[in-house]
Enzyme design. Structure first.
Site, short mmCIF file in Angstrom:
data_model
loop_
_atom_site.label_atom_id
_atom_site.label_comp_id
_atom_site.label_asym_id
_atom_site.label_seq_id
_atom_site.Cartn_x
_atom_site.Cartn_y
_atom_site.Cartn_z
N HIS A 174 -1.53 2.53 11.26
CA HIS A 174 -1.76 1.99 12.61
C HIS A 174 -0.45 1.75 13.36
O HIS A 174 -0.46 1.65 14.58
CB HIS A 174 -2.68 0.77 12.58
N LYS A 176 1.00 2.15 17.83
CA LYS A 176 1.57 1.09 18.68
C LYS A 176 2.35 1.74 19.83
O LYS A 176 3.10 2.69 19.62
CB LYS A 176 2.49 0.18 17.86
N GLU A 188 6.28 -11.09 9.25
CA GLU A 188 4.96 -11.64 9.57
C GLU A 188 4.93 -13.12 9.25
O GLU A 188 5.57 -13.54 8.28
CB GLU A 188 3.89 -10.96 8.70
N ASP A 233 2.38 -2.21 0.34
CA ASP A 233 1.51 -2.58 1.46
C ASP A 233 2.17 -2.27 2.81
O ASP A 233 1.49 -1.91 3.77
CB ASP A 233 1.17 -4.07 1.37
N HIS A 262 4.17 1.78 6.83
CA HIS A 262 4.64 1.41 8.18
C HIS A 262 6.15 1.52 8.33
O HIS A 262 6.65 2.11 9.30
CB HIS A 262 4.21 -0.01 8.53
N LYS A 319 6.13 -11.56 4.23
CA LYS A 319 5.06 -12.47 4.68
C LYS A 319 5.66 -13.87 4.77
O LYS A 319 6.63 -14.19 4.09
CB LYS A 319 3.92 -12.51 3.66
N LYS A 331 6.51 -13.83 13.87
CA LYS A 331 6.01 -12.46 13.81
C LYS A 331 6.94 -11.64 14.68
O LYS A 331 7.07 -11.87 15.88
CB LYS A 331 4.58 -12.38 14.34
C1 BG6 Z 1 -1.47 -3.88 7.23
C2 BG6 Z 1 -1.13 -4.62 5.96
O1 BG6 Z 1 -1.39 -2.50 7.04
O2 BG6 Z 1 -0.55 -4.26 8.26
C3 BG6 Z 1 -1.16 -6.11 6.18
O3 BG6 Z 1 -2.06 -4.26 4.93
C4 BG6 Z 1 -0.25 -6.49 7.34
O4 BG6 Z 1 -0.75 -6.81 5.01
C5 BG6 Z 1 -0.57 -5.64 8.58
O5 BG6 Z 1 -0.44 -7.87 7.62
C6 BG6 Z 1 0.44 -5.87 9.69
O6 BG6 Z 1 0.04 -5.20 10.84
P1 BG6 Z 1 0.52 -5.70 12.29
O7 BG6 Z 1 0.00 -4.68 13.24
O8 BG6 Z 1 -0.06 -7.07 12.48
O9 BG6 Z 1 2.02 -5.74 12.23
#
Ligand code: BG6
Length: 493
Positions: A179, A183, A217, A236, A241, A341, A346
């Site tokens: 995802h 963005k 995060e 993860d 990402h 985490k 954030k």
């Molecule tokens: C997900 C992870 O792919 O991305 C999560 O599994 C994480 O652990 C999340 O919190 C973070 O996404 P974003 O868009 O909030 O940065």
């Protein structure tokens, strides 16, 4: 107004009552509908194991929209129009019978409306679902499949999953979601790098001293301890990402914007990424695990005290490392990455540090200040800052320098524009049949190869995570890792 430019699809959503669907997918589809970007013929079939009447299913989705979509972006008419597109079927994913429902639902549909399968379920059942869809005769040449991360747990399991999907769908019809690629600012990296000659000429080891990528995060494990403890922050967040962000920064200019040109260049970066092994395991990487602390003024438990925790767990919730892209463009330029985490904020941002001028003529005390930085903010405030040096103003300031931003804050620059959620963009691209924002099989596998080496190193040396208090920027050794090179994490929060 309906935009018939977006082709109509029949979207069959497996895991229709799951967390991702309720948190993200209906909201994204609703927003597309509201913006007139769903073709009038598009329909959505929710598939899950639970028994639900259609009205109860629609009510559940309505609740999700009311929780997630701001009130000023909802009208009864737009919500109803969206809910009308929804259908529901109860399916036991593992047995063939349930799949006939999909055939029934598709009866009479024009052949140019492709069946688009969205798998929002654990990756271990992707293969069975694809197999059953084929065996039940639901698929044709136009059908597509969208799959979520994580694809596997390591290279071996990702190959097995990719093989199982690939036995049914050709690569050109598989949409693997990361995802982060949806963005807005991540897509803007393409425009920034390849549309601006100013940066095009500067983007190399001659001009750039180092690159930082931070994805921090504030959240902890959010009730996902079982999943997360098997994965850890490296699998993860980094495997997907952060690697994608690194690729977007480091890739060579693609010959065009078509999907394979872009993805070919990204794979080359992953293949050129220097592994962290041998002595580098002690100097170039730090694993961390949070203990109790305070985030945003609120006391929070440590990782081992979270609900459902195994108190012996050695899983990392933070990782920072230094690597290099071993090619002509980037030789000798360190890339520092960190993600964790329960950090204080954030914050996702990329900082490009340019080299100093070859000869310096200003105040010797300000020498370290005298570089340009390009700060690309992905969240929470999307924007781009170019830190430039100017003369301090005032008669008594002499030729003292000061650094300040040339700033493009997307919210201020385009106040009317709503920044769409990543899933809106990604779902729209699936409907259009465009793959450039989706991850190709060889990208996933190259990334796992790099990650697996690091995990093997940790395991063979038995390197446990270092503790860090929730609400801090990670273990102190992650700061030492960069300061030992005479640098520091960019902190201008
Ligand atoms: C997900 C992870 O792919 O991305 C999560 O599994 C994480 O652990 C999340 O919190 C973070 O996404 P974003 O868009 O909030 O940065």
């Amino acid at each position: 107004m309906i935009d018939e430019q977006t082709p109509a699809v029949d979207l069959a959503l497996f895991g229709a009552l799951g967390d991702l669907a309720l948190r993200k997918l209906y909201t994204a589809l609703y927003q597309l509908d509201r913006e007139g970007l769903l073709a009038s013929e598009t329909r959505i079939l929710g598939l899950a194991r639970q028994e639900y009447e259609i009205d109860a299913f629609r009510a559940r989705v309505r609740d999700a929209l009311e929780t997630r979509v701001p009130a000023n972006e909802r009208t009864e008419e737009s919500v109803m129009r969206f809910l009308d597109r929804l259908h529901y079927a109860e399916v036991d994913f593992s047995t063939l019978e349930g799949y006939n429902m999909i055939g029934e639902w598709r009866k009479g549909r024009a052949s140019n409306i492709p069946l688009t399968i969205y798998l929002s379920v654990p990756a271990r059942i992707y293969g069975d679902i694809c197999h059953n869809l084929q065996a039940a005769g639901c698929l044709d040449e136009q059908s597509r499949v969208v799959v979520e991360k994580p694809i596997g747990y390591d290279l071996k399991s990702s190959i097995e999953i990719n093989d199982a999907i690939g036995a049914v769908f050709d690569e050109s019809r598989i949409y693997r979601i990361d995802h982060y690629l949806g963005k807005e600012t991540v897509q803007n990296l393409l425009a920034l790098r390849f549309a601006n000659p100013l940066f095009g000429n500067q983007w190399n080891q001659g001009k750039i001293s180092h690159v930082e990528i931070t994805v921090a995060e504030t959240v902890g494990i959010e009730g996902r301890w079982g999943y997360f403890d098997q994965a850890g922050q490296l699998r993860d967040m980094v495997q997907n990402h952060l690697m994608q962000l690194l690729c977007m920064i480091a890739m060579e200019p693609p010959s065009s914007l078509d999907s394979d040109s872009i993805r070919d260049e990204k794979v080359k970066v992953l293949k050129a990424l220097r592994p962290i092994e041998g002595e580098r395991l002690s100097t170039d990487v730090v694993r961390g695990q949070y203990i109790a602390g305070s985030v945003g003024g609120k006391q929070v438990p440590g990782y081992l005290e979270e609900e459902g925790a195994n108190t012996e767990s050695k899983t990392e919730t933070f990782v920072a490392f230094k690597t290099e892209v071993a090619n002509w463009r980037w030789a000798g330029v360190p890339f520092y990455l960190r993600t964790g985490k329960r950090m204080p904020e954030k914050l996702s941002q990329i900082v490009i540090h340019f080299r100093q001028q070859p000869h310096y003529i200003f105040d010797p005390d300000q020498r370290l200040l005298a570089t340009n930085k390009l700060i690309i903010k992905l969240q929470p405030d999307e924007g781009i800052d170019l830190q430039v040096l100017t003369k301090d103003s005032g008669l008594d300031a002499g030729m003292r320098l000061r650094t300040g931003p040339l700033n493009l804050d997307f919210h201020q620059a385009f106040p009317q524009a709503r920044i769409p959620d990543a899933y809106e963009r990604l779902i729209l691209e699936v409907m259009k049949g465009q793959q450039y924002l989706f991850v190709r099989r060889d990208e996933i596998e190259s990334s796992w190869r790099w990650v697996d080496k690091l995990i093997d190193g940790w395991e063979s040396r038995g390197i446990p995570p270092k503790r860090y208090p929730a609400g801090s920027w990670g273990p102190v050794s992650s700061i030492a890792m960069i300061t030992q090179d005479g640098r520091s994490w960019y902190e201008d929060y």
